[in-house]
Design an enzyme around this catalytic site. Structure first.
Site, PDB file in Angstrom:
ATOM      1  N   SER A  44     -13.134  28.155  80.927  1.00 52.46           N
ATOM      2  CA  SER A  44     -13.642  28.484  82.173  1.00 52.46           C
ATOM      3  C   SER A  44     -14.791  28.219  82.358  1.00 52.46           C
ATOM      4  O   SER A  44     -15.251  28.600  83.377  1.00 52.46           O
ATOM      5  CB  SER A  44     -13.493  30.486  82.089  1.00 52.46           C
ATOM      6  OG  SER A  44     -14.037  30.514  80.456  1.00 52.46           O
ATOM      7  N   ASP A 100     -19.117  38.297  84.755  1.00 49.39           N
ATOM      8  CA  ASP A 100     -18.226  39.673  85.383  1.00 49.39           C
ATOM      9  C   ASP A 100     -17.986  39.823  83.661  1.00 49.39           C
ATOM     10  O   ASP A 100     -17.033  39.958  83.732  1.00 49.39           O
ATOM     11  CB  ASP A 100     -17.083  38.854  85.782  1.00 49.39           C
ATOM     12  CG  ASP A 100     -16.399  37.349  84.766  1.00 49.39           C
ATOM     13  OD1 ASP A 100     -17.762  37.479  84.175  1.00 49.39           O
ATOM     14  OD2 ASP A 100     -15.849  36.719  85.174  1.00 49.39           O
ATOM     15  N   HIS A 104     -18.527  34.996  82.670  1.00 49.34           N
ATOM     16  CA  HIS A 104     -19.135  34.568  82.326  1.00 49.34           C
ATOM     17  C   HIS A 104     -20.485  34.419  82.980  1.00 49.34           C
ATOM     18  O   HIS A 104     -21.106  35.337  83.566  1.00 49.34           O
ATOM     19  CB  HIS A 104     -18.314  33.675  83.004  1.00 49.34           C
ATOM     20  CG  HIS A 104     -16.562  33.770  82.754  1.00 49.34           C
ATOM     21  ND1 HIS A 104     -15.749  34.232  83.971  1.00 49.34           N
ATOM     22  CD2 HIS A 104     -16.385  32.453  82.568  1.00 49.34           C
ATOM     23  CE1 HIS A 104     -14.842  34.335  82.814  1.00 49.34           C
ATOM     24  NE2 HIS A 104     -14.376  33.044  82.133  1.00 49.34           N
TER      25      HIS A 104
END
Length: 397
Positions: A43, A361, A364
């Site tokens: 991610s 969040d 990240h």
């Protein structure tokens, strides 16, 4: 007088000798012209892969730059986006996203939740993607072959694609693969997957050599297909991320001044040491490859340890979240809702100024943090060999 002069000469000689270590001597110093980026990762560099397969990363992701969701788990751009900008290339399209994608200048095989080692769970069971690094390699290998079949206007594609003349325009030329930059940012999830499956710190540490070997093998495979230029990020301080330290509590004595859990960061540093050793070995085994090891760990940790010094008012506290000491809730992610008085309401909202936060969040980084990290690594100060992004086609000898 002579002895002082002799001592100074010896000292200067030793400094020069240290400067000319194998990892810092370059075969050439030409500026690189990378026509494309092929990215592999999780991610931290996913530009839309997981969103395509398992559903879009919804609002407020993308709010700071794209004006809405753009497949990224961030309020804006990722490090790989800034790398593309720095090289004068378009943002790299996710390989799995067929809508509006252009692969002329590369492809992004990263997906959020990806690991190097395949996981024996589903995404819904564990949160980790089935698209592990070996799958990303298979995607790349297939893309490498089939893209050229289409460009050559031959085979079954004459029947499958009647408008084949236009199809090739969104695919890379054959020579692009050997001139492109191959970027890697993966390994973090292998560590956290271990912790989340109740492995001890020592047990996770024990799997690191196998993880690094598998990553090393993928680089060898890409080299076998003609890839020559590799830009490899190490893993970050996972012990500073709310989704880890909220889920797995540690003793107060194991928390450093930055608020990070040292046992998890120690394993991350061990992973990085093994990865660096692997890169050194690859330089010996792959004589035509230019391999750059990039220490993003140090930069990321500096943001947690000295965030205000670098312009961030909040380091560990999450921008987009809900509740708890870090504004993070394991059950309600960024943009998440809850039923209040019979009405579904968004409770995990974004902060008013994401640019002042390091963490977006709980998992990240914000666009502002990603930009800061990029600015530090682009010049080569955190690289081995210590060369800039624009010189990363030059081989260390």
């Amino acid at each position: 007088m002579e002895s002082r002069f002799f001592s100074s000469a010896i000292a200067l000689f030793l400094l020069l000798l240290l400067a000319l270590t194998p990892s810092s001597v370059l075969a050439a110093t030409r500026k690189c012209q990378f026509p494309a980026i092929f990215n592999f990762g999780d991610s931290n560099s996913d530009t839309g892969g997981l969103s395509t397969v398992f559903g879009q990363a919804g609002s407020p992701h993308g709010m700071s730059f794209f004006g809405g969701p753009a497949g990224r788990y961030c309020d804006g751009r990722l490090i790989v986006d800034f790398i593309a900008e720095g090289l004068g290339l378009p943002y790299v399209s996710a390989f799995l996203d067929s809508v509006g994608s252009d692969f002329t200048h590369g492809a992004n095989f990263a997906t959020a939740g990806s690991t190097v080692r395949p996981q024996n769970t589903t995404l819904r069971q564990s949160g980790f993607s089935p698209i592990s690094l070996d799958v990303q390699w298979n995607e790349f290998s297939d893309f490498h072959t089939r893209s050229q079949v289409v460009r050559n206007n031959s085979g079954v594609y004459k029947i499958l694609l009647p408008n084949l003349r236009d199809a090739y325009k969104r695919l890379p030329k054959g020579e692009t693969f050997s001139k492109a930059l191959y970027t890697f940012d993966i390994g973090q999830n292998d560590l956290t997957a271990g912790y989340f499956s109740n492995m001890t710190v020592d047990e996770v540490r024990a799997i690191v050599p196998e993880v690094v070997t598998q990553l090393q093998n993928i680089i060898r495979y890409i080299y076998g297909l003609g890839g020559r230029n590799f830009w490899i990020h190490n893993t970050g301080p996972v012990g500073c991320l709310p989704y880890v330290i909220e889920r797995i509590p540690v003793l107060a004595s194991q928390v450093d001044k930055a608020g990070c859990a040292t046992p998890f960061n120690d394993v991350a540093k061990f992973f990085n040491s093994k990865l660096k050793e692997a890169v050194v070995k690859l330089r010996k085994d792959l004589p035509k490859a230019a391999l750059t090891y990039v220490d993003v760990y140090s930069i990321k940790y500096a943001l947690f340890h000295q965030g205000r010094k670098h312009g961030f008012t909040q380091s560990i506290r999450t921008c987009c979240g809900h509740g708890g000491r870090y504004n993070f809730n394991l059950d309600i992610g960024c943009g998440g809702t809850a039923m209040i008085n019979g009405t579904e309401v968004v409770v995990a909202k974004a902060c008013q100024n994401p640019g002042g936060y390091v963490v977006w969040d709980g998992v990240h980084f914000t666009e502002a943090a990603n930009k800061f990290i990029y600015q530090q690594i682009a010049g080569g100060q955190y690289s081995d060999p210590p060369i800039s992004l624009h010189m990363a086609c030059n081989r260390a000898v």
